[in-house]
Design a protein around this motif. Structure first.
Motif, PDB file in Angstrom:
ATOM      1  N   ALA A 100       0.848  -1.195   0.000  1.00 16.42           N
ATOM      2  CA  ALA A 100       0.000   0.000   0.000  1.00 16.42           C
ATOM      3  C   ALA A 100       0.878   1.238   0.000  1.00 16.42           C
ATOM      4  CB  ALA A 100      -0.906   0.000   1.220  1.00 16.42           C
ATOM      5  N   VAL A 101       0.546   2.167  -0.883  1.00 22.34           N
ATOM      6  CA  VAL A 101       1.307   3.418  -1.002  1.00 22.34           C
ATOM      7  C   VAL A 101       0.362   4.573  -0.661  1.00 22.34           C
ATOM      8  CG1 VAL A 101       2.685   4.876  -2.513  1.00 22.34           C
ATOM      9  CG2 VAL A 101       2.697   2.387  -2.833  1.00 22.34           C
ATOM     10  N   LEU A 102       0.744   5.364   0.338  1.00 28.75           N
ATOM     11  CA  LEU A 102      -0.111   6.454   0.790  1.00 28.75           C
ATOM     12  C   LEU A 102       0.567   7.802   0.588  1.00 28.75           C
ATOM     13  CD1 LEU A 102      -1.349   4.988   4.212  1.00 28.75           C
ATOM     14  CD2 LEU A 102      -2.291   4.620   1.936  1.00 28.75           C
ATOM     15  N   GLY A 103      -0.217   8.779   0.134  1.00 33.13           N
ATOM     16  CA  GLY A 103       0.247  10.166   0.123  1.00 33.13           C
ATOM     17  C   GLY A 103       0.965  10.618  -1.130  1.00 33.13           C
ATOM     18  N   LEU A 104       0.845   9.868  -2.224  1.00 31.69           N
ATOM     19  CA  LEU A 104       1.462  10.297  -3.484  1.00 31.69           C
ATOM     20  C   LEU A 104       0.409  10.348  -4.590  1.00 31.69           C
ATOM     21  CD1 LEU A 104       4.851   8.338  -3.796  1.00 31.69           C
ATOM     22  CD2 LEU A 104       4.540  10.772  -3.311  1.00 31.69           C
ATOM     23  N   GLU A 105       0.637  11.199  -5.577  1.00 28.20           N
ATOM     24  CA  GLU A 105      -0.242  11.225  -6.743  1.00 28.20           C
ATOM     25  C   GLU A 105      -0.055   9.931  -7.543  1.00 28.20           C
ATOM     26  OE1 GLU A 105       0.447  14.693  -9.094  1.00 28.20           O
ATOM     27  OE2 GLU A 105       0.120  16.069  -7.424  1.00 28.20           O
ATOM     28  N   ASP A 106      -1.140   9.496  -8.179  1.00 33.99           N
ATOM     29  CA  ASP A 106      -1.098   8.253  -8.948  1.00 33.99           C
ATOM     30  C   ASP A 106       0.020   8.250  -9.981  1.00 33.99           C
ATOM     31  OD1 ASP A 106      -3.325   7.492  -7.530  1.00 33.99           O
ATOM     32  OD2 ASP A 106      -4.752   7.807  -9.168  1.00 33.99           O
ATOM     33  N   GLN A 107       0.211   9.361 -10.652  1.00 38.15           N
ATOM     34  CA  GLN A 107       1.198   9.433 -11.730  1.00 38.15           C
ATOM     35  C   GLN A 107       2.607   9.138 -11.232  1.00 38.15           C
ATOM     36  OE1 GLN A 107       0.490  10.086 -15.209  1.00 38.15           O
ATOM     37  NE2 GLN A 107       2.519   9.157 -15.247  1.00 38.15           N
ATOM     38  N   GLU A 145       2.853   5.409 -10.666  1.00 39.17           N
ATOM     39  CA  GLU A 145       2.922   4.728 -11.964  1.00 39.17           C
ATOM     40  C   GLU A 145       4.317   4.854 -12.576  1.00 39.17           C
ATOM     41  OE1 GLU A 145      -1.790   5.719 -12.985  1.00 39.17           O
ATOM     42  OE2 GLU A 145      -0.181   6.848 -13.948  1.00 39.17           O
ATOM     43  N   ASP A 146       4.894   6.045 -12.503  1.00 36.10           N
ATOM     44  CA  ASP A 146       6.227   6.267 -13.073  1.00 36.10           C
ATOM     45  C   ASP A 146       7.293   5.450 -12.349  1.00 36.10           C
ATOM     46  OD1 ASP A 146       5.110   8.019 -14.866  1.00 36.10           O
ATOM     47  OD2 ASP A 146       5.747   9.845 -13.809  1.00 36.10           O
ATOM     48  N   VAL A 147       7.194   5.374 -11.027  1.00 37.21           N
ATOM     49  CA  VAL A 147       8.164   4.596 -10.257  1.00 37.21           C
ATOM     50  C   VAL A 147       8.056   3.118 -10.621  1.00 37.21           C
ATOM     51  CG1 VAL A 147       8.764   3.763  -7.937  1.00 37.21           C
ATOM     52  CG2 VAL A 147       8.415   6.213  -8.337  1.00 37.21           C
ATOM     53  N   CYS A 148       6.845   2.607 -10.714  1.00 37.43           N
ATOM     54  CA  CYS A 148       6.667   1.191 -11.079  1.00 37.43           C
ATOM     55  C   CYS A 148       7.321   0.890 -12.429  1.00 37.43           C
ATOM     56  CB  CYS A 148       5.182   0.835 -11.131  1.00 37.43           C
ATOM     57  SG  CYS A 148       4.404   0.675  -9.503  1.00 37.43           S
ATOM     58  N   GLN A 149       7.162   1.796 -13.371  1.00 33.41           N
ATOM     59  CA  GLN A 149       7.742   1.604 -14.710  1.00 33.41           C
ATOM     60  C   GLN A 149       9.270   1.616 -14.675  1.00 33.41           C
ATOM     61  OE1 GLN A 149       6.050   4.422 -17.487  1.00 33.41           O
ATOM     62  NE2 GLN A 149       4.301   3.105 -17.894  1.00 33.41           N
ATOM     63  N   SER A 150       9.830   2.319 -13.689  1.00 35.05           N
ATOM     64  CA  SER A 150      11.290   2.472 -13.631  1.00 35.05           C
ATOM     65  C   SER A 150      12.003   1.297 -12.963  1.00 35.05           C
ATOM     66  CB  SER A 150      11.641   3.756 -12.872  1.00 35.05           C
ATOM     67  OG  SER A 150      11.408   3.598 -11.470  1.00 35.05           O
ATOM     68  N   ILE A 151      11.251   0.415 -12.320  1.00 41.11           N
ATOM     69  CA  ILE A 151      11.847  -0.680 -11.549  1.00 41.11           C
ATOM     70  C   ILE A 151      12.062  -1.908 -12.442  1.00 41.11           C
ATOM     71  CG2 ILE A 151      11.470  -2.259  -9.593  1.00 41.11           C
ATOM     72  CD1 ILE A 151      11.889   0.604  -8.681  1.00 41.11           C
ATOM     73  N   ASP A 152      13.234  -2.537 -12.300  1.00 40.39           N
ATOM     74  CA  ASP A 152      13.470  -3.809 -12.981  1.00 40.39           C
ATOM     75  C   ASP A 152      12.628  -4.891 -12.314  1.00 40.39           C
ATOM     76  OD1 ASP A 152      15.272  -2.830 -14.808  1.00 40.39           O
ATOM     77  OD2 ASP A 152      17.020  -3.196 -13.528  1.00 40.39           O
ATOM     78  N   LYS A 196       9.502  -4.500  -3.176  1.00 43.48           N
ATOM     79  CA  LYS A 196      10.325  -3.913  -2.107  1.00 43.48           C
ATOM     80  C   LYS A 196      11.149  -2.734  -2.627  1.00 43.48           C
ATOM     81  CE  LYS A 196      10.908  -8.042   0.798  1.00 43.48           C
ATOM     82  NZ  LYS A 196      11.860  -9.087   1.253  1.00 43.48           N
ATOM     83  N   LYS A 197      11.729  -2.911  -3.799  1.00 44.45           N
ATOM     84  CA  LYS A 197      12.531  -1.835  -4.399  1.00 44.45           C
ATOM     85  C   LYS A 197      11.652  -0.623  -4.710  1.00 44.45           C
ATOM     86  CE  LYS A 197      16.044   0.226  -6.316  1.00 44.45           C
ATOM     87  NZ  LYS A 197      17.025   0.886  -5.432  1.00 44.45           N
ATOM     88  N   ALA A 198      10.463  -0.880  -5.236  1.00 45.87           N
ATOM     89  CA  ALA A 198       9.537   0.216  -5.530  1.00 45.87           C
ATOM     90  C   ALA A 198       9.168   0.965  -4.258  1.00 45.87           C
ATOM     91  CB  ALA A 198       8.285  -0.330  -6.217  1.00 45.87           C
ATOM     92  N   CYS A 199       8.946   0.250  -3.166  1.00 43.76           N
ATOM     93  CA  CYS A 199       8.602   0.885  -1.882  1.00 43.76           C
ATOM     94  C   CYS A 199       9.719   1.825  -1.417  1.00 43.76           C
ATOM     95  CB  CYS A 199       8.329  -0.178  -0.814  1.00 43.76           C
ATOM     96  SG  CYS A 199       6.737  -1.004  -0.988  1.00 43.76           S
ATOM     97  N   GLU A 200      10.957   1.379  -1.558  1.00 44.70           N
ATOM     98  CA  GLU A 200      12.100   2.228  -1.170  1.00 44.70           C
ATOM     99  C   GLU A 200      12.111   3.515  -1.992  1.00 44.70           C
ATOM    100  OE1 GLU A 200      15.570  -0.145  -1.762  1.00 44.70           O
ATOM    101  OE2 GLU A 200      14.936  -1.700  -0.342  1.00 44.70           O
ATOM    102  N   GLU A 231      11.391   7.608  -0.975  1.00 47.44           N
ATOM    103  CA  GLU A 231      12.303   8.698  -1.360  1.00 47.44           C
ATOM    104  C   GLU A 231      11.553   9.804  -2.100  1.00 47.44           C
ATOM    105  OE1 GLU A 231      15.228   6.737  -3.746  1.00 47.44           O
ATOM    106  OE2 GLU A 231      16.054   5.581  -2.058  1.00 47.44           O
ATOM    107  N   LYS A 232      10.490   9.425  -2.804  1.00 51.74           N
ATOM    108  CA  LYS A 232       9.682  10.389  -3.565  1.00 51.74           C
ATOM    109  C   LYS A 232       8.674  11.136  -2.683  1.00 51.74           C
ATOM    110  CE  LYS A 232      11.072   9.451  -7.874  1.00 51.74           C
ATOM    111  NZ  LYS A 232      11.631  10.454  -8.799  1.00 51.74           N
TER     112      LYS A 232
END
Length: 297
Positions: free
Chosen positions: A130-137, A140-147, A171-175, A179-180
């Motif tokens: 669960a990700v709280l407090g960020l805009e959807d975009q 979405e961009d972070v997910c696309q950037s993760i291997d 886990k990497k996306a959460c980190e 940071e974002k």
């Protein structure tokens, strides 16, 4: 415009459905029918099982479906939906409620879905967060950037998005999301990566079962997770239901569309009040309520 909405996995609780069973002969009849159809006494687990017992996907999904559908069926004249929607699993409950699926067919599909998803979860280490407090975009961009496989899975309400995928990628996306500026990015205690490409084997199994099931013309529109718009064509409903397993649940967008289309009342049918809380975050001015247990027959 009376909207009835049905919760998904996570709404379960120990003792669920017992009050219904004790209050209504019709509920008793439907619960006993479910025990026979499933081949095991799911009522024993619902009424007396521990929270741990109820967490198994193969139990959770039919249990929530039964609680929601049986409650809707014992409401009698009070239950008059102009539109319905369900969050993930709840879409099957909604389809029984609006007459698209027979009770027995809905339960069989939910059971099949649960077993197929359980199997898919066992094929690969996967999870959700669960990700709280960020805009959807941003999410979405972070997910696309993760291997690796990690995708947006549940658009629950503004500022709350669940991501899903391979464990290390999540886990990497959460980190990165922390940071974002995410307020929280926390791994959820779930069996696997629901609503992600990793559910493809389950989607294929469910597609076969859905293709062999009769879908009626609904008596009111369903707003589906995949389309977010009102759907009444049985074939389109089938295709959306199949796509749902690997596609995101667009609940925020669905609620926004229902409001735009003139929804005036919002009733949650089933265990818990999660969906009412999510709507309050879309439009806190809108009144919500829970379907209440009818008087003893």
């Amino acid at each position: 415009m009376n909207a009835y909405v049905f919760p998904g996995q996570g709404a379960q609780f120990s003792g669920m459905g017992l009050d219904l069973y004790e209050a209504s002969p019709k509920a008793q009849e439907l619960f006993e029918k479910a025990n026979k159809l499933l081949g095991f006494a799911i009522t024993d687990i619902m009424f007396e099982g521990s929270a741990e017992d109820l967490k198994q996907t193969k139990v959770t999904q039919p249990a929530i479906f039964l609680h929601s559908v049986i409650l809707s069926q014992v409401l009698g004249e009070e239950f008059k939906p102009d539109l319905v929607a369900g969050h993930s699993l709840g879409e099957f409950s909604a389809l029984v409620a609006n007459g698209t699926l027979a009770f027995e067919d809905g339960l069989k599909l939910v059971h099949k879905r649960a077993l197929a998803m359980q199997k898919a979860c066992e094929n690969q280490s996967s999870t959700m967060a669960a990700v709280l407090g960020l805009e959807d975009q941003i999410v979405e961009d972070v997910c696309q950037s993760i291997d690796g496989v990690v995708v947006p899975a549940n658009y629950n309400c503004p500022g709350q998005l669940v991501i899903s995928g391979a464990t290390e990628a999540v886990k990497k996306a959460c980190e990165t999301l922390k940071e974002k500026g995410a307020k929280r990015a926390m791994i959820l205690p779930v069996g696997g990566a629901f609503h992600s490409p990793l559910m493809e084997p389950a989607r294929e199994e469910l597609a076969q079962a859905i293709s062999e099931t009769h879908f009626n013309q609904p008596n009111c529109p369903i707003y589906q997770n995949v389309s977010t718009t009102a759907v009444t064509d049985p074939e389109a409903i089938k295709q959306n239901l199949i796509a749902q397993l690997t596609a995101p649940v667009k609940w925020t967008q669905t609620m926004q569309q229902m409001l735009a289309d003139g929804m005036t009342s919002y009733t949650e049918v089933g265990p818990g009040k999660v969906l009412q809380g999510l709507l309050k975050k879309v439009d806190r001015r809108f009144p919500t309520n829970s379907a209440s247990l009818p008087e003893k027959e």
